[in-house]
Design a protein around this motif. Structure first.
Motif, PDB file in Angstrom:
ATOM      1  N   LEU A 153      16.132  33.570 103.706  1.00 50.28           N
ATOM      2  CA  LEU A 153      14.705  33.801 103.920  1.00 50.28           C
ATOM      3  C   LEU A 153      14.076  32.534 104.479  1.00 50.28           C
ATOM      4  O   LEU A 153      14.215  31.452 103.891  1.00 50.28           O
ATOM      5  CB  LEU A 153      14.048  34.172 102.581  1.00 50.28           C
ATOM      6  CG  LEU A 153      12.641  34.770 102.652  1.00 50.28           C
ATOM      7  CD1 LEU A 153      12.695  36.197 103.192  1.00 50.28           C
ATOM      8  CD2 LEU A 153      11.983  34.785 101.262  1.00 50.28           C
ATOM      9  N   THR A 156      17.238  33.095  98.955  1.00 45.23           N
ATOM     10  CA  THR A 156      15.915  32.470  98.981  1.00 45.23           C
ATOM     11  C   THR A 156      16.020  30.997  98.589  1.00 45.23           C
ATOM     12  O   THR A 156      17.006  30.580  97.967  1.00 45.23           O
ATOM     13  CB  THR A 156      14.950  33.134  97.979  1.00 45.23           C
ATOM     14  OG1 THR A 156      15.401  32.849  96.643  1.00 45.23           O
ATOM     15  CG2 THR A 156      14.866  34.640  98.173  1.00 45.23           C
ATOM     16  N   TYR A 214       9.116  34.520  92.531  1.00 41.73           N
ATOM     17  CA  TYR A 214       8.912  35.792  93.234  1.00 41.73           C
ATOM     18  C   TYR A 214       8.669  36.953  92.276  1.00 41.73           C
ATOM     19  O   TYR A 214       9.339  37.984  92.352  1.00 41.73           O
ATOM     20  CB  TYR A 214      10.108  36.091  94.150  1.00 41.73           C
ATOM     21  CG  TYR A 214      10.149  35.202  95.382  1.00 41.73           C
ATOM     22  CD1 TYR A 214       9.217  35.338  96.402  1.00 41.73           C
ATOM     23  CD2 TYR A 214      11.111  34.203  95.509  1.00 41.73           C
ATOM     24  CE1 TYR A 214       9.243  34.519  97.520  1.00 41.73           C
ATOM     25  CE2 TYR A 214      11.139  33.376  96.627  1.00 41.73           C
ATOM     26  CZ  TYR A 214      10.205  33.536  97.626  1.00 41.73           C
ATOM     27  OH  TYR A 214      10.236  32.725  98.734  1.00 41.73           O
ATOM     28  N   PHE A 266       8.682  39.752  94.997  1.00 43.61           N
ATOM     29  CA  PHE A 266       9.545  39.697  96.197  1.00 43.61           C
ATOM     30  C   PHE A 266       9.362  40.926  97.077  1.00 43.61           C
ATOM     31  O   PHE A 266       9.586  40.878  98.281  1.00 43.61           O
ATOM     32  CB  PHE A 266      11.020  39.511  95.812  1.00 43.61           C
ATOM     33  CG  PHE A 266      11.620  40.664  95.070  1.00 43.61           C
ATOM     34  CD1 PHE A 266      11.622  40.713  93.679  1.00 43.61           C
ATOM     35  CD2 PHE A 266      12.184  41.731  95.765  1.00 43.61           C
ATOM     36  CE1 PHE A 266      12.169  41.796  92.998  1.00 43.61           C
ATOM     37  CE2 PHE A 266      12.738  42.817  95.096  1.00 43.61           C
ATOM     38  CZ  PHE A 266      12.715  42.854  93.701  1.00 43.61           C
TER      39      PHE A 266
END
Lengths: 256, 256
Positions: free
Chosen positions: A129, A174, A181, A190
């Motif tokens: 990400l 991530t 998240y 998330f």
């Protein structure tokens, strides 16, 4: 489990499928992995590799688009249109790409990727990400490959998108932790950042979306934990074809 | 209103500022417009131009990063690190970019953009929405320019992000209509797709976020309506410095 050679792929005549064991029934399934990491020895690299291995073992045909290795072009420009534009006075990328798709005059790299998508039953996106989204090189793949005429039309989107009948899955890592998240975490649930990708891109094109595979904060995890992340992805893939897609509507993302 | 030449910029000694009229008080403000459209005569091109004109007229210094004209590199690769990597055996882009930032050994184009951001009081992003997000060329600007050490650190993000004290604003056009981008519309509330960009990128870096300027579906609007879109953006910019930022938290995006 049958151990099948990855290339050439084991082909199962569909008529006899029901009598075969699970792994053999999957032979003939085609998977495209669109992979965006610079380092083959990264966790993303391992997740890509284990997916390739496991799916090949099942008898699937697996194709990998290794975007950095391909030096994939992310910019949507005039160069994507081979030959004359339909309007040489005013460049509208979406209009010209639609027109070029119909005339088979899109840039070679776009047409190659479209062919891979067209043949796939399942497309897996494997990436870290970057800024709550995909890295630019993968965004460019989406911008350029999923053009009007190929992936959708107006009308012809969401449940009528042209890639309907196919499955898609985001497999990502991530920087932030799972706690960050969450709904009350600093980065929010998330599912919030998944909306543009899963709904705005994949669902829009007609894909049925499988639950995402998210590995939170591998960089601060132990070697043991990272091995667990790879193993659990491999485990999930063993029964991936039996999974039901998510219900890709606002309640899945934002609650009631 | 004072009509000030755009280049060189009119400089106002800050000590005398309070006694000057509104437009002159803004002299000295610096604006960076990060612009991502291929066609200068597009609506995005007009919105960029009118912003440049209006802000210059106010006495601001305006810098434009015209990403397609610059052929801006979107891919985050080893080439961004000049000289040796801190770990030549295993390439981790985030780690290497952070290290290179501290050693002043990032690629020239990244350092140039960072200098523009550093000097700006307000950064305006002008782009057409591609797949519920920015075009890849602009995503690449975010991926590469906003590196650790420059835009944030761990800790040192969200309200402590290194770009705190600066304003940012997304000015965008969409393909879909305003009706599609409502809570009950097929594409969901437009605030949903703003979350990763405004919160995940801008707020994360410490920016205060001004309300977005969204022009829905200009391609199906009349020439008159498109002119209205440009005029209303110019009008808004006249008092942009008096605006309060949005409260960039989940309720703004998703309701209670």
């Amino acid at each position: 489990m049958l151990l099948l050679p990855c290339t050439p792929c084991f082909e199962v005549p569909s008529a006899v499928t029901p009598r075969w064991p699970y792994s053999a029934r999957l032979a003939g399934k085609k998977v495209l992995i669109v992979y965006a990491h610079q380092e083959p020895r990264s966790l993303n690299g391992s997740l890509k590799k284990v997916a390739e291995d496991e799916l090949c073992r099942q008898g699937c045909t697996v194709t990998v688009s290794d975007l950095y290795a391909m030096d994939f072009e992310p910019r949507a420009t005039r160069k994507d249109i081979i030959g004359a534009c339909s309007n040489p006075e005013f460049f509208n990328y979406g209009v010209e790409a639609f027109d070029a798709y119909k005339k088979r005059s899109l840039a070679r790299d776009i047409m190659d990727e479209q062919k891979k998508v067209q043949e796939a039953n399942l497309v897996i996106f494997q990436f870290p990400l970057y800024w709550f989204s995909v890295p630019a090189i993968l965004k460019g793949w989406m911008d350029r490959v999923l053009c009007q005429g190929f992936a959708f039309d107006i009308p012809g989107f969401y449940d009528s998108g042209f890639l309907k009948g196919k499955l898609a899955l985001l497999s990502l890592t991530t920087g932030g932790t799972a706690e960050m998240y969450t709904k009350s975490g600093v980065s929010g649930d998330f599912r919030y950042f998944l909306w543009p990708l899963q709904h705005g891109v994949l669902h829009f094109c007609g894909f049925k979306v499988l639950a995402p595979q998210i590995n939170f904060a591998p960089e601060i995890a132990s070697e043991e934990e990272r091995k667990g992340m790879v193993a659990s992805w491999a485990q999930r893939l063993k029964t991936i074809w039996t999974e039901e897609p998510i219900n890709c509507t606002p309640p899945w993302y934002f609650g009631q």
